[in-house]
Scaffold this motif. Structure first.
Motif, PDB file in Angstrom:
ATOM      1  N   TRP A  40     -13.396  -9.685   4.826  1.00  0.00           N
ATOM      2  CA  TRP A  40     -12.186 -10.431   4.467  1.00  0.00           C
ATOM      3  C   TRP A  40     -11.648 -11.159   5.706  1.00  0.00           C
ATOM      4  N   THR A  71     -12.991 -14.179   0.923  1.00  0.00           N
ATOM      5  CA  THR A  71     -11.694 -13.895   0.292  1.00  0.00           C
ATOM      6  C   THR A  71     -11.798 -12.762  -0.712  1.00  0.00           C
ATOM      7  N   ASP A  72     -12.993 -12.517  -1.244  1.00  0.00           N
ATOM      8  CA  ASP A  72     -13.165 -11.477  -2.250  1.00  0.00           C
ATOM      9  C   ASP A  72     -14.554 -10.854  -2.080  1.00  0.00           C
ATOM     10  N   PRO A 186       1.447  -9.502  -6.027  1.00  0.00           N
ATOM     11  CA  PRO A 186       0.326 -10.453  -6.115  1.00  0.00           C
ATOM     12  C   PRO A 186      -0.386 -10.350  -7.460  1.00  0.00           C
ATOM     13  N   ASP A 190      -6.234  -9.947  -7.291  1.00  0.00           N
ATOM     14  CA  ASP A 190      -5.975  -9.765  -5.867  1.00  0.00           C
ATOM     15  C   ASP A 190      -5.912  -8.273  -5.575  1.00  0.00           C
ATOM     16  N   HIS A 192      -4.267  -6.347  -3.471  1.00  0.00           N
ATOM     17  CA  HIS A 192      -2.955  -5.699  -3.387  1.00  0.00           C
ATOM     18  C   HIS A 192      -2.251  -5.680  -4.758  1.00  0.00           C
ATOM     19  N   LYS A 247       0.039 -15.355  -4.388  1.00  0.00           N
ATOM     20  CA  LYS A 247      -1.422 -15.243  -4.342  1.00  0.00           C
ATOM     21  C   LYS A 247      -1.899 -14.007  -3.603  1.00  0.00           C
ATOM     22  N   SER A 248      -1.073 -13.518  -2.675  1.00  0.00           N
ATOM     23  CA  SER A 248      -1.532 -12.420  -1.827  1.00  0.00           C
ATOM     24  C   SER A 248      -0.346 -11.682  -1.214  1.00  0.00           C
TER      25      SER A 248
END
Length: 391
Positions: A40, A71-72, A186, A190, A192, A247-248
């Motif tokens: 990440w 990102t993932d 989020p 995502d 979190h 988004k995060s």
């Protein structure tokens, strides 16, 4: 007995000698290799730490490490699977990856992991075996991944605007209704956001044992009814009435700093202290948890079965597990990621960093709740998206 002891001692020495010989071969093979580390890339402090570790690996072992920022992790898992299915069973594009429970299980079930290797690393001797370092989301690791750090869901607030934070799911609902438009989380999947949903699921479900078993349609319906009822009440009081989500967690931290939100969240109990030190949060920011506990786990590193530089990946992994690298990672000025090593096993010179605390870090004792079985992640993410994702 007197005759047996010398034999056991000799066998022990022989085993240690064989391990040393094996590791010497791994280090020799690793020298000159390039390791593509898929991890990440959303945290500046984490990226800087990986850059430091890569330089150490080059200087100490002749191993070049290239950080492939993702990102993932699920996208990396798909890429490995696609490569192997296409016949690329060696010389794959991924040598090493930062992985979490559901993705580890997918790789393990697909026989897409190299190993076992993790418990053969020389620095495994420093690992704190009292922590859940050999199980990942209820799935035994079987030496196929190496523990890198520990984590626990932690909430962040500002003393100026929140003097009495919510200490339970029901208290959070009341807090959101009293502060309409200033609470959010989020959007799943995502990491979190999904963790926040799992936290609610654990707290709202009286039968937590069912969550430690693989999910099926019956258990899903039974265990999540109270969760959906709760979210139906919570969402109208959220930021943008629950029609849109940050988004995060990084976005939430920025919104907390700007005063747009009153709460943020993280999976690192030390992150608020780090963000204060880097002036991304005000000095009045603080961390807290729920009274009955929050989800905690260990995060891991793995080597795909088709990795090109398996020896280089193991050598880099062994360095990341060293007291030197773990102490650096735990330093609040660097990353603040709690160590997986036992404090009484490591040299005294590294203990201070691992026991460091600072304003903003989680200072209270919050019980750690075990993660649900990994199969619940995809199930609750799919149902969440079905119910709320189209908004």
């Amino acid at each position: 007995m007197i005759k047996i002891l010398p034999v056991l001692f000799a066998l022990s020495l022989s085993s240690a000698a064989m391990a040393n010989t094996h590791w010497n071969k791994v280090e020799a093979e690793a020298r000159g290799q390039t390791v593509y580390f898929n991890a990440w890339g959303g945290g500046e402090n984490i990226n800087a730490y990986i850059d430091w570790a890569a330089k150490q690996a080059k200087q100490k072992y002749g191993v070049t490490v290239k950080h492939v920022k993702v990102t993932d992790a699920a996208d990396v898992v798909k890429r490995i699977k696609t490569e192997v299915e296409a016949g690329r069973i060696a010389d794959g594009s991924v040598d090493f990856l930062w992985v979490n429970g559901e993705n580890f299980k997918a790789l393990k079930q697909g026989k897409l992991l190299y190993g076992p290797w993790a418990e053969s690393l020389p620095n495994w001797s420093y690992v704190d075996l009292k922590k859940p370092v050999q199980v990942d989301f209820s799935e035994p690791t079987d030496g196929l991944e190496m523990p890198w750090g520990t984590a626990q869901l932690t909430f962040i607030a500002n003393q100026v605007t929140v003097k009495n934070p919510p200490r339970s799911a029901q208290a959070l609902l009341a807090f959101a209704k009293a502060n309409v438009g200033q609470v959010s989380y989020p959007k799943p999947p995502d990491f979190h956001g999904t963790t926040f949903i799992k936290q609610l699921l654990l707290e709202l479900n009286p039968d937590t044992k069912i969550l430690q078993q693989p999910v099926n349609s019956e258990s899903m319906t039974k265990a999540t009814a109270s969760l959906w009822a709760y979210l139906d009440q919570l969402h109208p009081a959220l930021w943008r009435k629950g029609n849109s989500f940050p988004k995060s967690a990084a976005d939430m931290n920025r919104m907390l700093a700007d005063g747009e939100l009153k709460l943020s969240l993280t999976f690192n109990p030390n992150e608020a202290a780090n963000l204060i030190a880097t002036q991304q949060l005000p000095k009045t920011a603080y961390s807290f948890g729920f009274s009955k506990g929050t989800i905690g786990n260990v995060h891991f590193l793995a080597i795909p079965s088709n990795a090109k530089s398996k020896a280089g990946a193991q050598v880099f992994a062994n360095f990341l597990l060293s007291p030197e690298a773990q102490a650096k990672k735990a330093d609040l000025k660097i990353w603040g990621d709690p160590s997986v090593l036992a404090i009484d096993k490591i040299p005294a010179q590294y203990r201070q960093s691992m026991q460091m605390t600072a304003p903003g870090a989680l200072a209270e004792k919050v019980p750690t709740l075990a993660e649900p079985h990994s199969s619940w992640v995809a199930a609750i993410e799919a149902e969440w998206l079905k119910r709320y994702g189209a908004k």
